[in-house]
Design a protein around this motif. Structure first.
Motif, mmCIF file in Angstrom:
data_model
loop_
_atom_site.group_PDB
_atom_site.id
_atom_site.type_symbol
_atom_site.label_atom_id
_atom_site.label_comp_id
_atom_site.label_asym_id
_atom_site.label_seq_id
_atom_site.Cartn_x
_atom_site.Cartn_y
_atom_site.Cartn_z
ATOM 1 N N GLY A 183 108.850 92.724 86.730
ATOM 2 C CA GLY A 183 110.391 92.925 86.205
ATOM 3 C C GLY A 183 111.514 92.027 86.814
ATOM 4 N N ASP A 184 111.177 91.053 87.263
ATOM 5 C CA ASP A 184 112.119 90.488 88.116
ATOM 6 C C ASP A 184 112.288 88.864 87.271
ATOM 7 O OD1 ASP A 184 113.576 88.134 89.316
ATOM 8 O OD2 ASP A 184 112.104 88.018 91.251
ATOM 9 N N ALA A 185 113.414 89.169 86.153
ATOM 10 C CA ALA A 185 113.979 88.216 85.301
ATOM 11 C C ALA A 185 113.882 86.582 85.770
ATOM 12 C CB ALA A 185 115.055 88.572 84.570
ATOM 13 N N ALA A 186 114.423 86.482 86.858
ATOM 14 C CA ALA A 186 114.433 85.299 87.666
ATOM 15 C C ALA A 186 113.131 84.449 87.723
ATOM 16 C CB ALA A 186 115.511 85.366 88.811
ATOM 17 N N PHE A 187 112.139 85.405 88.161
ATOM 18 C CA PHE A 187 111.044 84.798 88.392
ATOM 19 C C PHE A 187 110.243 84.338 86.983
ATOM 20 C CE2 PHE A 187 106.201 85.262 88.478
ATOM 21 C CZ PHE A 187 106.183 84.593 89.936
ATOM 22 N N ILE A 188 110.623 84.919 85.836
ATOM 23 C CA ILE A 188 110.123 84.541 84.751
ATOM 24 C C ILE A 188 110.900 83.440 84.224
ATOM 25 C CG2 ILE A 188 109.787 85.284 82.414
ATOM 26 C CD1 ILE A 188 109.476 88.113 83.287
ATOM 27 N N ALA A 189 112.336 83.174 84.561
ATOM 28 C CA ALA A 189 113.094 82.076 84.168
ATOM 29 C C ALA A 189 112.532 81.100 84.935
ATOM 30 C CB ALA A 189 114.513 82.451 84.426
ATOM 31 N N LYS A 190 112.124 81.036 86.297
ATOM 32 C CA LYS A 190 111.641 79.792 87.032
ATOM 33 C C LYS A 190 110.188 79.535 86.457
ATOM 34 C CE LYS A 190 111.136 77.106 90.497
ATOM 35 N NZ LYS A 190 111.907 75.971 90.571
ATOM 36 N N ALA A 191 109.375 80.257 85.799
ATOM 37 C CA ALA A 191 108.266 79.992 85.175
ATOM 38 C C ALA A 191 108.539 79.157 84.030
ATOM 39 C CB ALA A 191 107.566 81.164 84.926
ATOM 40 N N LEU A 192 109.901 79.834 83.237
ATOM 41 C CA LEU A 192 109.901 78.921 81.794
ATOM 42 C C LEU A 192 110.489 77.381 82.490
ATOM 43 C CD1 LEU A 192 111.674 81.728 79.890
ATOM 44 C CD2 LEU A 192 109.372 80.375 79.261
ATOM 45 N N GLY A 193 111.262 77.478 83.351
ATOM 46 C CA GLY A 193 111.864 76.085 83.798
ATOM 47 C C GLY A 193 110.546 75.086 84.451
#
Length: 93
Positions: A33-43
């Protein structure tokens, strides 16, 4: 003789859209559920595809994208959707 190490860069290993989709799905599953982790993956995916092209496709500035996809902040859901669409990926939760 000394061993030379270098920092792991996921983007170097994301060659195809299937690779990118599988990576995103794995990161979603691991994120807890860590949105920043998913954002980093998208990065990482954006880096593999090219941030300049993503900027053009989303209409968002490169600096804004770097910040939003750094993993240091939680980007808006609107930004996430724009990025996912521009990268031709699917969100599956």
């Amino acid at each position: 003789m000394a061993i030379k190490l270098r920092k792991w860069d996921s983007a170097e290993h994301l060659k195809t859209e299937d690779d990118m989709q599988a990576y995103l799905q794995a990161c979603i599953e691991e994120s807890n559920g860590d949105a920043a982790f998913i954002a980093k993956a998208l990065g990482n995916i954006a880096k593999a595809k090219g941030m300049a092209q993503l900027s053009r496709d989303t209409g968002l500035g490169r600096e804004s994208l770097y910040k939003a996809l750094s993993g240091d902040v939680n980007p808006s859901f609107d930004t996430v959707i724009k990025v996912v669409k521009a990268l031709n990926l699917r969100l599956a939760i």
